[in-house]
Design a protein around this motif. Structure first.
Motif, mmCIF file in Angstrom:
data_model
loop_
_atom_site.group_PDB
_atom_site.id
_atom_site.type_symbol
_atom_site.label_atom_id
_atom_site.label_comp_id
_atom_site.label_asym_id
_atom_site.label_seq_id
_atom_site.Cartn_x
_atom_site.Cartn_y
_atom_site.Cartn_z
ATOM 1 N N ASN A 1 0.829 -1.210 0.000
ATOM 2 C CA ASN A 1 0.000 0.000 0.000
ATOM 3 C C ASN A 1 0.859 1.253 0.000
ATOM 4 O O ASN A 1 0.504 2.261 -0.614
ATOM 5 N N GLU A 2 1.990 1.199 0.699
ATOM 6 C CA GLU A 2 2.897 2.352 0.762
ATOM 7 C C GLU A 2 3.720 2.504 -0.503
ATOM 8 O O GLU A 2 3.938 3.616 -0.976
ATOM 9 N N LEU A 3 4.183 1.389 -1.043
ATOM 10 C CA LEU A 3 5.085 1.439 -2.190
ATOM 11 C C LEU A 3 4.368 1.529 -3.531
ATOM 12 O O LEU A 3 4.886 2.128 -4.476
ATOM 13 N N VAL A 4 3.217 0.897 -3.623
ATOM 14 C CA VAL A 4 2.462 0.830 -4.882
ATOM 15 C C VAL A 4 1.011 1.200 -4.554
ATOM 16 O O VAL A 4 0.190 0.334 -4.275
ATOM 17 N N PRO A 5 0.687 2.497 -4.566
ATOM 18 C CA PRO A 5 -0.632 2.942 -4.091
ATOM 19 C C PRO A 5 -1.834 2.275 -4.775
ATOM 20 O O PRO A 5 -2.885 2.154 -4.154
ATOM 21 N N ILE A 6 -1.681 1.791 -6.008
ATOM 22 C CA ILE A 6 -2.809 1.120 -6.668
ATOM 23 C C ILE A 6 -3.212 -0.147 -5.918
ATOM 24 O O ILE A 6 -4.300 -0.684 -6.119
ATOM 25 N N ILE B 1 15.579 -6.126 -7.852
ATOM 26 C CA ILE B 1 16.164 -4.923 -8.434
ATOM 27 C C ILE B 1 16.786 -4.085 -7.320
ATOM 28 O O ILE B 1 16.064 -3.539 -6.479
ATOM 29 N N PRO B 2 18.118 -3.978 -7.291
ATOM 30 C CA PRO B 2 18.729 -3.090 -6.304
ATOM 31 C C PRO B 2 18.261 -1.650 -6.551
ATOM 32 O O PRO B 2 18.302 -1.159 -7.674
ATOM 33 N N PHE B 3 17.764 -1.010 -5.486
ATOM 34 C CA PHE B 3 17.245 0.352 -5.605
ATOM 35 C C PHE B 3 18.374 1.310 -5.961
ATOM 36 O O PHE B 3 19.462 1.244 -5.398
ATOM 37 N N ASN B 4 18.093 2.202 -6.896
ATOM 38 C CA ASN B 4 19.035 3.241 -7.282
ATOM 39 C C ASN B 4 18.599 4.557 -6.652
ATOM 40 O O ASN B 4 17.608 5.147 -7.067
ATOM 41 N N PRO B 5 19.315 5.007 -5.625
ATOM 42 C CA PRO B 5 18.906 6.230 -4.938
ATOM 43 C C PRO B 5 18.989 7.444 -5.849
ATOM 44 O O PRO B 5 19.779 7.481 -6.793
ATOM 45 N N PHE B 6 18.157 8.410 -5.556
ATOM 46 C CA PHE B 6 18.165 9.675 -6.293
ATOM 47 C C PHE B 6 17.925 10.786 -5.292
ATOM 48 O O PHE B 6 17.384 10.546 -4.207
ATOM 49 N N PRO B 7 18.322 12.004 -5.613
ATOM 50 C CA PRO B 7 18.174 13.110 -4.664
ATOM 51 C C PRO B 7 16.719 13.262 -4.211
ATOM 52 O O PRO B 7 15.790 13.232 -5.014
ATOM 53 N N GLY B 8 16.539 13.374 -2.907
ATOM 54 C CA GLY B 8 15.212 13.556 -2.340
ATOM 55 C C GLY B 8 14.498 12.264 -1.992
ATOM 56 O O GLY B 8 13.417 12.296 -1.408
ATOM 57 N N SER B 9 15.080 11.115 -2.341
ATOM 58 C CA SER B 9 14.428 9.843 -2.039
ATOM 59 C C SER B 9 14.601 9.500 -0.567
ATOM 60 O O SER B 9 15.647 9.730 0.023
ATOM 61 N N GLN B 10 13.565 8.912 0.005
ATOM 62 C CA GLN B 10 13.633 8.480 1.403
ATOM 63 C C GLN B 10 14.169 7.065 1.544
ATOM 64 O O GLN B 10 14.364 6.577 2.643
ATOM 65 N N MET C 1 14.556 -3.776 -4.130
ATOM 66 C CA MET C 1 15.075 -4.069 -2.792
ATOM 67 C C MET C 1 15.359 -2.771 -2.032
ATOM 68 O O MET C 1 16.258 -2.013 -2.402
ATOM 69 N N LEU C 2 14.574 -2.539 -0.977
ATOM 70 C CA LEU C 2 14.656 -1.312 -0.176
ATOM 71 C C LEU C 2 15.093 -1.660 1.241
ATOM 72 O O LEU C 2 14.395 -2.398 1.947
ATOM 73 N N ASN C 3 16.200 -1.138 1.648
ATOM 74 C CA ASN C 3 16.786 -1.457 2.943
ATOM 75 C C ASN C 3 15.820 -1.182 4.092
ATOM 76 O O ASN C 3 15.333 -0.061 4.255
ATOM 77 N N ALA D 1 21.133 7.782 -14.118
ATOM 78 C CA ALA D 1 20.275 7.385 -15.235
ATOM 79 C C ALA D 1 19.763 5.964 -15.073
ATOM 80 O O ALA D 1 19.220 5.384 -15.999
ATOM 81 N N ALA D 2 19.920 5.383 -13.895
ATOM 82 C CA ALA D 2 19.448 4.021 -13.667
ATOM 83 C C ALA D 2 17.954 4.037 -13.375
ATOM 84 O O ALA D 2 17.352 5.091 -13.162
ATOM 85 N N CYS D 3 17.363 2.829 -13.358
ATOM 86 C CA CYS D 3 15.929 2.685 -13.118
ATOM 87 C C CYS D 3 15.510 3.450 -11.871
ATOM 88 O O CYS D 3 16.073 3.273 -10.802
ATOM 89 N N GLY D 4 14.525 4.336 -12.003
ATOM 90 C CA GLY D 4 14.019 5.093 -10.871
ATOM 91 C C GLY D 4 14.683 6.436 -10.696
ATOM 92 O O GLY D 4 14.126 7.329 -10.069
ATOM 93 N N GLN D 5 15.877 6.619 -11.263
ATOM 94 C CA GLN D 5 16.576 7.882 -11.059
ATOM 95 C C GLN D 5 16.062 8.967 -11.993
ATOM 96 O O GLN D 5 15.957 10.125 -11.603
ATOM 97 N N LEU D 6 15.755 8.607 -13.226
ATOM 98 C CA LEU D 6 15.300 9.621 -14.169
ATOM 99 C C LEU D 6 13.991 10.242 -13.733
ATOM 100 O O LEU D 6 13.772 11.442 -13.908
ATOM 101 N N VAL D 7 13.106 9.464 -13.130
ATOM 102 C CA VAL D 7 11.834 10.018 -12.668
ATOM 103 C C VAL D 7 12.074 11.101 -11.621
ATOM 104 O O VAL D 7 11.385 12.107 -11.588
ATOM 105 N N GLY D 8 13.078 10.909 -10.775
ATOM 106 C CA GLY D 8 13.408 11.929 -9.779
ATOM 107 C C GLY D 8 13.882 13.204 -10.438
ATOM 108 O O GLY D 8 13.519 14.309 -10.031
ATOM 109 N N GLN D 9 14.676 13.078 -11.488
ATOM 110 C CA GLN D 9 15.154 14.251 -12.207
ATOM 111 C C GLN D 9 14.017 14.951 -12.927
ATOM 112 O O GLN D 9 13.927 16.175 -12.927
#
Length: 175
Positions: A44-49, A108-117, A80-82, A152-160
């Motif tokens: 519910n937290e990670l995938v609101p749908i 999928i190892p999570f690729n951190p991006f600025p502002g991610s929790q 994978m989120l620590n 530019a890894a998965c999840g990082q571009l969306v943050g940009q």
């Protein structure tokens, strides 16, 4: 259209159950589900749908899909989120959840991006999670990360993109 075999095409979804059922009736493409959690509380937290189509309904739709596809495996994507979704308990829950579904899991190892929790699970944790699934007969692959050195890894571009959209919106409001 492109002279591709339907088996070489994969449709990815966050879990829109009616869409999965329609897809099963309409075509024979492969299915990938962005799962990311083995239970409703975390998902519910990670995938609101998930609030609309909870894990139980999603898994039922996946079983129906697989039964119409000669039980070809469904790919389940799992970032994978620590400390969020990477415990041994969650690995066992995931194995139980997928026990009666032909499945392949992409960790999928999570690729951190600025502002991610979130931060990525340590390699040892990911390996332990994978080993639990494999020992229960689930094909499991840990995806290699690429592009994280240039954000530019998965999840990082969306943050940009989100950060740029916010800057544009703020500059337009200041006019």
């Amino acid at each position: 259209g492109f002279n591709l075999s339907q088996k070489r095409v994969t449709l990815s979804t966050a879990g829109v159950v009616p869409g999965i059922d329609r897809l099963a009736e309409a075509t024979k493409v492969s299915l990938a589900v962005s799962l990311h959690a083995p239970n409703d509380e975390i998902r519910n937290e990670l995938v609101p749908i998930n609030r609309r189509y909870p894990v139980g309904e999603l898994m039922a739709a996946c079983r129906r899909y697989a039964s119409q596809r000669d039980n070809d495996p469904i790919t389940f994507e799992y970032v994978m989120l620590n400390g969020i979704n990477d415990s041994k308990s969650e690995a066992y829950q995931l194995a139980k959840l997928l026990a009666n579904i032909p499945a392949k899991v992409n960790l999928i190892p999570f690729n951190p991006f600025p502002g991610s929790q979130y931060i990525c699970s340590p390699k040892q944790t990911i390996d332990q999670f994978r080993d639990i699934l494999v020992k229960r007969g689930i094909i499991t692959i840990t995806r290699k990360t690429r592009g994280d050195d240039i954000d530019a890894a998965c999840g990082q571009l969306v943050g940009q993109v989100a950060a740029k959209a916010k800057r544009i919106q703020q500059s337009q409001m200041g006019r």
